[in-house]
Structures are given as C-alpha cells and as structure tokens.
Design a protein around this motif. Sequence first.
Motif, PDB file in Angstrom:
ATOM      1  N   GLY A  19      52.324  -2.347  52.036  1.00 20.27           N
ATOM      2  CA  GLY A  19      51.782  -3.901  52.003  1.00 20.27           C
ATOM      3  C   GLY A  19      51.723  -4.319  53.367  1.00 20.27           C
ATOM      4  O   GLY A  19      50.651  -5.517  53.646  1.00 20.27           O
ATOM      5  N   ALA A  20      52.535  -4.046  54.554  1.00 24.43           N
ATOM      6  CA  ALA A  20      52.178  -4.538  55.763  1.00 24.43           C
ATOM      7  C   ALA A  20      50.811  -4.004  56.349  1.00 24.43           C
ATOM      8  O   ALA A  20      49.910  -4.701  56.903  1.00 24.43           O
ATOM      9  CB  ALA A  20      53.320  -4.062  56.641  1.00 24.43           C
ATOM     10  N   LYS A  24      47.677  -6.328  57.478  1.00 26.31           N
ATOM     11  CA  LYS A  24      46.945  -6.074  58.555  1.00 26.31           C
ATOM     12  C   LYS A  24      45.417  -6.142  58.819  1.00 26.31           C
ATOM     13  O   LYS A  24      44.913  -6.584  59.638  1.00 26.31           O
ATOM     14  CB  LYS A  24      47.487  -4.832  59.252  1.00 26.31           C
ATOM     15  N   ALA A  25      45.065  -5.556  57.557  1.00 30.68           N
ATOM     16  CA  ALA A  25      43.671  -5.488  57.248  1.00 30.68           C
ATOM     17  C   ALA A  25      42.955  -6.957  57.174  1.00 30.68           C
ATOM     18  O   ALA A  25      41.859  -7.319  57.606  1.00 30.68           O
ATOM     19  CB  ALA A  25      43.361  -4.553  56.061  1.00 30.68           C
ATOM     20  N   THR A 288      42.814   2.954  45.794  1.00 36.56           N
ATOM     21  CA  THR A 288      42.541   3.335  46.731  1.00 36.56           C
ATOM     22  C   THR A 288      43.708   3.610  48.105  1.00 36.56           C
ATOM     23  O   THR A 288      43.559   4.617  48.681  1.00 36.56           O
ATOM     24  CB  THR A 288      41.082   2.609  47.532  1.00 36.56           C
ATOM     25  N   THR A 289      44.700   2.930  48.009  1.00 36.50           N
ATOM     26  CA  THR A 289      45.889   2.986  48.808  1.00 36.50           C
ATOM     27  C   THR A 289      46.768   4.126  48.454  1.00 36.50           C
ATOM     28  O   THR A 289      47.273   4.862  49.680  1.00 36.50           O
ATOM     29  CB  THR A 289      46.574   1.684  48.730  1.00 36.50           C
ATOM     30  N   TRP A 290      46.750   4.491  47.326  1.00 39.22           N
ATOM     31  CA  TRP A 290      47.685   5.591  46.938  1.00 39.22           C
ATOM     32  C   TRP A 290      46.889   6.854  47.621  1.00 39.22           C
ATOM     33  O   TRP A 290      47.424   7.740  48.180  1.00 39.22           O
ATOM     34  CB  TRP A 290      47.930   5.829  45.373  1.00 39.22           C
ATOM     35  N   CYS A 400      46.068   5.251  58.235  1.00 44.25           N
ATOM     36  CA  CYS A 400      44.920   5.450  57.047  1.00 44.25           C
ATOM     37  C   CYS A 400      44.561   4.395  56.122  1.00 44.25           C
ATOM     38  O   CYS A 400      43.474   3.890  55.789  1.00 44.25           O
ATOM     39  CB  CYS A 400      45.400   6.593  56.153  1.00 44.25           C
ATOM     40  N   VAL A 401      45.681   3.707  55.799  1.00 39.49           N
ATOM     41  CA  VAL A 401      45.600   2.695  54.897  1.00 39.49           C
ATOM     42  C   VAL A 401      44.924   1.514  55.328  1.00 39.49           C
ATOM     43  O   VAL A 401      43.976   0.964  54.705  1.00 39.49           O
ATOM     44  CB  VAL A 401      47.042   2.237  54.260  1.00 39.49           C
ATOM     45  N   TYR A 402      45.248   1.196  56.363  1.00 35.08           N
ATOM     46  CA  TYR A 402      44.685  -0.218  57.294  1.00 35.08           C
ATOM     47  C   TYR A 402      43.237   0.267  57.393  1.00 35.08           C
ATOM     48  O   TYR A 402      42.397  -0.410  57.121  1.00 35.08           O
ATOM     49  CB  TYR A 402      45.459  -0.194  58.581  1.00 35.08           C
ATOM     50  N   GLU A 403      43.098   1.435  58.094  1.00 35.11           N
ATOM     51  CA  GLU A 403      41.471   1.626  58.286  1.00 35.11           C
ATOM     52  C   GLU A 403      40.530   1.892  56.992  1.00 35.11           C
ATOM     53  O   GLU A 403      39.575   1.410  56.923  1.00 35.11           O
ATOM     54  CB  GLU A 403      41.120   2.995  59.100  1.00 35.11           C
ATOM     55  N   ASN A 404      41.301   2.226  55.893  1.00 30.78           N
ATOM     56  CA  ASN A 404      40.562   2.177  54.759  1.00 30.78           C
ATOM     57  C   ASN A 404      39.934   0.982  54.191  1.00 30.78           C
ATOM     58  O   ASN A 404      39.074   0.626  53.660  1.00 30.78           O
ATOM     59  CB  ASN A 404      41.212   3.088  53.496  1.00 30.78           C
ATOM     60  N   ILE A 405      41.028   0.113  54.079  1.00 30.86           N
ATOM     61  CA  ILE A 405      40.862  -1.317  53.592  1.00 30.86           C
ATOM     62  C   ILE A 405      39.975  -2.201  54.743  1.00 30.86           C
ATOM     63  O   ILE A 405      39.099  -2.662  54.162  1.00 30.86           O
ATOM     64  CB  ILE A 405      42.276  -2.126  53.409  1.00 30.86           C
ATOM     65  N   TYR A 406      40.479  -1.773  55.889  1.00 33.14           N
ATOM     66  CA  TYR A 406      39.485  -2.956  56.877  1.00 33.14           C
ATOM     67  C   TYR A 406      38.250  -2.188  57.261  1.00 33.14           C
ATOM     68  O   TYR A 406      37.063  -3.041  56.776  1.00 33.14           O
ATOM     69  CB  TYR A 406      40.386  -2.813  58.132  1.00 33.14           C
ATOM     70  N   LYS A 407      37.999  -1.196  57.642  1.00 27.55           N
ATOM     71  CA  LYS A 407      36.682  -0.559  58.087  1.00 27.55           C
ATOM     72  C   LYS A 407      35.864  -0.220  57.036  1.00 27.55           C
ATOM     73  O   LYS A 407      34.626  -0.519  56.801  1.00 27.55           O
ATOM     74  CB  LYS A 407      36.937   0.543  59.007  1.00 27.55           C
TER      75      LYS A 407
END
Length: 417
Positions: A19-20, A24-25, A288-290, A400-407
Amino acid sequence: MKTLGKYSIGLGDRFGHQGAAQLKAIISASEKGVEITPVWNKSNREHITIGTQPADVRIEADTVTRDAGFKKSYFVDADHINLDTVGRFIESSDFFTIDVASYIGKKATDEEIKEFVGSVEKYEGELSIPGTKLSFKISKDQILQIAEKYLFAAIKAGDIYRNIEKTKGKGNFITEVSMDEVAQSQTPVELFFILKMLASLKIPVQTIAPKFSGRFNKGVDYVGDPKMFAKEFEQDLLIIDYAVREFDLPLNLKMSIHSGSDKFAIYPYIGSIIKKYDKGIHLKTAGTTWLEEVIGLAESGGEALDFVKGIYRGSYEKIDELCAPYADVIDIKIASLPSVKNVSEWNNTKFSASLKHIPGNPDYNPDMRQLIHVAYKLAALQMKDYFRLLESNEQTVSKCVYENIYKRHICRLFDIK
Ligand SMILES: [Zn+2]
C-alpha cells in the motif's frame, strides 16, 4: 455526498504489503500536477483465495495514508460484489462495484419491460447527440431487446444498491456498476438505455464499467485494434455525457476500465480522449502489483529467487486449476511457456526480465506473466515464508511496485514526462 475524484485508480494489493509503495506513485503523480484518487479494491474471490477479510483492506488503506500524511480522499472498493457476497463488505468499504454480469440476459417481468419501453419512446427513430456527429438509428424492437436483456440486471443492481444504502446511509459511498465480465461488449446505444434504467432506479452510479471489444487479458497488453478501441471508447464517453444531461445521474459519472493494468497500447488513446472532452477515468489495475512482488523477489536472488521459481513450478503443474476461474480474462499459449527445468537454471535477471512488462524486451514472456498472474493462490498457501521474504526484501520489491504503477501506468496514461 461522497464523490470520486476526476481521475482515480484501482490499486489491488492482494497480500497487503504494498500500500505504501502504491500510494507513493499517487503522490509522485500529484507532484507532477496530476491528482489521482487511490482506491484499494479487492474482490470476494481474492479474499477467499488468500484468506483475508474486507476489514484488512480498510486497515491497510487507513494505515498507509496516515503514515504518509496523505490528507486527500481515498476509498476501499468492494470489487465485483453481488447480493450473495455484499454482506461482509458493507462495514469496511466505501466504494462498491456492483457486478450485474450474471443477471444480464435474464428477463424482467412483462410489466416492468412495458413500463421501461414506454418511458423511452421519445428516443425511437434517430438518437443524435447534440454537439457531435454521432447519431444512431433506434427501432422499437431494439429498445425492447435491450430491455429484455438488461432491465432485470439493472433492477438487481438497484436491490444491491439499496441493501448497501440501508446500512451505510445515502451519499456515504461510491457506487460503480460493472458489466465487464461477460462475453459480448455493449454497444453505445445499449449503454445509453442501461444508464436510463439505472437513473430510473435511482442508483447514483459514479462509475460504469462496460465491456469493450478486444481482449483485456490479465497483466498483459490489450489484444485487438487500438484504433477500434479508441472509437468505441470515445462513443461510450459521449453517450455517457449525453445520458448525464438527459437522465438523473451524478454529474461526475465516468467510465471504469477493468483489467486495466498493462494496457499500454490503448493508454495514449484513453489519455487523449479524456483530455479532449475534459472527462475523468477510473482505471483498475489490481493484479499487476502481485506480479511486481514476484519480480522484486526474483531480482533479490538467493532464497527469494528460489521461492518464486517454486511458484512457477507449482503454477505449471496446476495450470488448469489456476486458470479455470479466469478463463475469460487470460489467454495463455502453453507451448510458449518455458519448461520448469529451464526456469530452474535461470538467474535473477533472466527470471525478472521474463516477467517484467517491457514491450520489445526479447526476454519478456507474456504467457508466463499471465500464468504467474493467476498463481497468487500458491503464495497464499505458503504465506509465512512469502511474507518473511517480502519483508526481508522490502526495498527491492517496493521499488518494483512503485515504478510499475508510476512509470509504466500513470505516466503513460496521463502523459507525464
Ligand atoms: Zn472487472
């Protein structure tokens, strides 16, 4: 009344650890001037598979927003609920995705159908949308067929809505109606009359999830002609806009795209069309987060890499069982899957590159990615080890989670450089 922001994104976090990183994204997008409301969604199927409760999602959302000092609104979505499953979600959710797919095609009573058809007589003939070149021919027969196909489902949506409203109180939650998990996509004309039904039933629907043509397979890119999708999406958007002017519907009613993660081929079209008409969007990106957790563990190497290789082995062995509940939303070519023996010899870079959704990377394997997408049950069966590894490799995984959601998602959809 609780209202959903113009742009919102459904963030699924099956195991409740990311979640965090997801938030952040959202914060990064805000720093670039794009305000997105985060919605943590989880379906009954996911709760059952993992053994979690709706309250767990509420605790996670409240905790990560508080820890980050996030003062804007956020929601917890009871995803794809119906009359049988809504009960345990009512207390902890403030967003409900009412799934009417299983009611579509069942017939309402003759009187109900007659009454509806009578209420829309004025649209017979030619339906032209003012201010656009869009117009549709509509016959009496067509209206009758639409009523026979969808009115019962709309009435059920009303029953579910009122069941929630009874406990939560009017205006205290967001209502979405979803029709995406069906075989056939809805036409703009069908969508128009469905919205009329929802308005007549006084369902304050803020997001509607139609089924589009083409395939929205889990975790991989759109399969179909993106230009055709764009045309359909634009027509749906204009018909929704017109329906809002014609019927008693919330002014912020917008489209929700389910299985919306990783549809990179259509993001530029969605982005430019919503910009052109100044409209909002809700994009669901749950699974996608999993996958990013698996990629992060692979990158971490050692025991974490061995663990995800075990997940792959297990998923390969149980492929039929894991894929069955997702048959409409995955499309795996078994011959394109690497053998378990091959994978057992891979290093961390090779394993993560095979799963990471970088179109054009020769190592990227969308078939393997879809298989892992539906294999989260296998991690749930070894939850203690899985959580220990997520926690000991937290930095790599959350990056990985952050970059996937954000970028890969937000920046593409909202054209952030
Ligand atoms: Zn859906």
